[in-house]
Design a protein around this motif. Structure first.
Motif, PDB file in Angstrom:
ATOM      1  N   MET A   1       0.856  -1.176   0.000  1.00 47.12           N
ATOM      2  CA  MET A   1       0.000   0.000   0.000  1.00 47.12           C
ATOM      3  C   MET A   1       0.905   1.245   0.000  1.00 47.12           C
ATOM      4  SD  MET A   1      -3.220   1.110   2.503  1.00 47.12           S
ATOM      5  CE  MET A   1      -3.270  -0.405   3.334  1.00 47.12           C
ATOM      6  N   PRO A   2       0.590   2.260  -0.825  1.00 47.97           N
ATOM      7  CA  PRO A   2       1.423   3.470  -0.866  1.00 47.97           C
ATOM      8  C   PRO A   2       1.340   4.264   0.445  1.00 47.97           C
ATOM      9  CG  PRO A   2      -0.420   3.616  -2.425  1.00 47.97           C
ATOM     10  CD  PRO A   2      -0.490   2.288  -1.777  1.00 47.97           C
ATOM     11  N   TRP A   3       2.332   5.121   0.657  1.00 49.70           N
ATOM     12  CA  TRP A   3       2.423   5.879   1.908  1.00 49.70           C
ATOM     13  C   TRP A   3       1.207   6.758   2.131  1.00 49.70           C
ATOM     14  CZ3 TRP A   3       2.118  11.089   1.885  1.00 49.70           C
ATOM     15  CH2 TRP A   3       2.380  11.755   0.679  1.00 49.70           C
ATOM     16  N   TRP A   4       0.671   7.340   1.045  1.00 47.13           N
ATOM     17  CA  TRP A   4      -0.473   8.244   1.206  1.00 47.13           C
ATOM     18  C   TRP A   4      -1.721   7.483   1.643  1.00 47.13           C
ATOM     19  CZ3 TRP A   4      -4.473   7.019  -1.911  1.00 47.13           C
ATOM     20  CH2 TRP A   4      -4.184   6.311  -3.075  1.00 47.13           C
ATOM     21  N   ALA A   5      -1.826   6.211   1.259  1.00 49.52           N
ATOM     22  CA  ALA A   5      -2.966   5.408   1.716  1.00 49.52           C
ATOM     23  C   ALA A   5      -2.851   5.140   3.218  1.00 49.52           C
ATOM     24  CB  ALA A   5      -3.039   4.102   0.940  1.00 49.52           C
ATOM     25  N   TRP A   6      -1.629   4.878   3.684  1.00 50.83           N
ATOM     26  CA  TRP A   6      -1.413   4.699   5.125  1.00 50.83           C
ATOM     27  C   TRP A   6      -1.744   5.981   5.874  1.00 50.83           C
ATOM     28  CZ3 TRP A   6      -1.274   0.297   7.442  1.00 50.83           C
ATOM     29  CH2 TRP A   6      -0.762  -0.814   6.799  1.00 50.83           C
ATOM     30  N   LEU A   7      -1.380   7.094   5.286  1.00 51.65           N
ATOM     31  CA  LEU A   7      -1.676   8.381   5.912  1.00 51.65           C
ATOM     32  C   LEU A   7      -3.184   8.593   6.026  1.00 51.65           C
ATOM     33  CD1 LEU A   7      -0.684  11.123   7.011  1.00 51.65           C
ATOM     34  CD2 LEU A   7      -0.764  11.952   4.654  1.00 51.65           C
ATOM     35  N   LEU A   8      -3.914   8.283   4.972  1.00 45.29           N
ATOM     36  CA  LEU A   8      -5.372   8.411   5.005  1.00 45.29           C
ATOM     37  C   LEU A   8      -5.997   7.479   6.046  1.00 45.29           C
ATOM     38  CD1 LEU A   8      -6.274   8.764   1.222  1.00 45.29           C
ATOM     39  CD2 LEU A   8      -6.334  10.529   2.993  1.00 45.29           C
ATOM     40  N   VAL A   9      -5.488   6.262   6.131  1.00 40.95           N
ATOM     41  CA  VAL A   9      -5.992   5.312   7.128  1.00 40.95           C
ATOM     42  C   VAL A   9      -5.709   5.842   8.532  1.00 40.95           C
ATOM     43  CG1 VAL A   9      -5.637   2.998   8.099  1.00 40.95           C
ATOM     44  CG2 VAL A   9      -5.872   3.297   5.628  1.00 40.95           C
ATOM     45  N   ALA A  73       2.368  19.503   8.610  1.00 40.86           N
ATOM     46  CA  ALA A  73       1.753  19.240   7.312  1.00 40.86           C
ATOM     47  C   ALA A  73       2.459  18.122   6.541  1.00 40.86           C
ATOM     48  CB  ALA A  73       1.754  20.515   6.476  1.00 40.86           C
ATOM     49  N   LEU A  74       3.696  17.827   6.900  1.00 42.69           N
ATOM     50  CA  LEU A  74       4.430  16.783   6.187  1.00 42.69           C
ATOM     51  C   LEU A  74       3.787  15.415   6.413  1.00 42.69           C
ATOM     52  CD1 LEU A  74       8.150  17.754   6.868  1.00 42.69           C
ATOM     53  CD2 LEU A  74       6.942  17.842   4.705  1.00 42.69           C
ATOM     54  N   VAL A  78       8.919  12.284  12.791  1.00 45.39           N
ATOM     55  CA  VAL A  78       9.910  11.526  13.546  1.00 45.39           C
ATOM     56  C   VAL A  78       9.325  10.143  13.853  1.00 45.39           C
ATOM     57  CG1 VAL A  78      11.189  11.410  15.715  1.00 45.39           C
ATOM     58  CG2 VAL A  78      10.959  13.590  14.527  1.00 45.39           C
ATOM     59  N   VAL A  79       8.088  10.124  14.321  1.00 48.28           N
ATOM     60  CA  VAL A  79       7.337   8.880  14.525  1.00 48.28           C
ATOM     61  C   VAL A  79       6.130   8.962  13.589  1.00 48.28           C
ATOM     62  CG1 VAL A  79       6.071   7.460  16.177  1.00 48.28           C
ATOM     63  CG2 VAL A  79       8.042   8.796  16.952  1.00 48.28           C
ATOM     64  N   PRO A  80       6.000   8.045  12.630  1.00 47.49           N
ATOM     65  CA  PRO A  80       4.896   8.124  11.653  1.00 47.49           C
ATOM     66  C   PRO A  80       3.528   8.133  12.331  1.00 47.49           C
ATOM     67  CG  PRO A  80       6.517   6.467  11.005  1.00 47.49           C
ATOM     68  CD  PRO A  80       6.888   6.911  12.384  1.00 47.49           C
ATOM     69  N   ASP A  81       2.599   8.896  11.756  1.00 44.68           N
ATOM     70  CA  ASP A  81       1.271   9.060  12.344  1.00 44.68           C
ATOM     71  C   ASP A  81       0.409   7.803  12.295  1.00 44.68           C
ATOM     72  OD1 ASP A  81       1.694  11.627  13.174  1.00 44.68           O
ATOM     73  OD2 ASP A  81       0.863  12.545  11.370  1.00 44.68           O
ATOM     74  N   PHE A  82       0.757   6.835  11.467  1.00 46.82           N
ATOM     75  CA  PHE A  82      -0.063   5.622  11.429  1.00 46.82           C
ATOM     76  C   PHE A  82       0.214   4.703  12.619  1.00 46.82           C
ATOM     77  CE2 PHE A  82       3.561   4.580   8.691  1.00 46.82           C
ATOM     78  CZ  PHE A  82       3.991   3.379   9.231  1.00 46.82           C
TER      79      PHE A  82
END
Length: 130
Positions: A1-9, A73-74, A78-82
């Motif tokens: 799954m692309p990074w932007w999909a993880w971000l949306l989840v 906004a990035l 440092v720790v991914p939001d997912f």
């Protein structure tokens, strides 16, 4: 799954947990706490924008605010939001450090003057930044 999909989840999961907690507060009869929680993030966004436009805030602190906005906004941190809790906790720590710097530079009175949200939320914000 692309990074932007993880971000949306991650964003969707955070929004669901946030909304569930606000609804729970309303159900248990803590409407004032629910209101404060539901408006906390928009109130913080308003505070940051008012601080960025205020002529009493030094230019270096305004650049720090812009860097904060850019960091938040990035899509990567440092720790991914997912990552639940920890992903959002690093953002909270960075916001608190920036606000601490602003309080030391301009004083708590400036923050109090520009805050438009509930007093309880401001007290929490000042405790986080202290």
């Amino acid at each position: 799954m692309p990074w932007w999909a993880w971000l949306l989840v991650a964003l969707a999961a955070t929004a669901v947990v946030y909304a569930a907690f606000v609804v729970w507060l309303v159900v248990v009869g803590r409407r004032e706490d629910a209101r404060a929680l539901s408006t906390f993030i928009p109130d913080c966004i308003g505070l940051v924008s008012r601080l960025a436009r205020d002529p009493r805030v030094p230019r270096a602190r305004k650049l720090l605010l812009l860097a904060l906005i850019g960091y938040l906004a990035l899509p990567f941190d440092v720790v991914p939001d997912f990552i639940p809790v920890a992903g959002q906790l690093d953002d909270v720590v960075i916001v608190a450090l920036v606000l601490r710097s602003l309080i030391r530079a301009g004083g708590e009175d400036l923050i109090r003057e520009l805050w438009r949200g509930p007093e309880r939320s401001l007290a929490l914000l000042l405790r986080l930044a202290a």
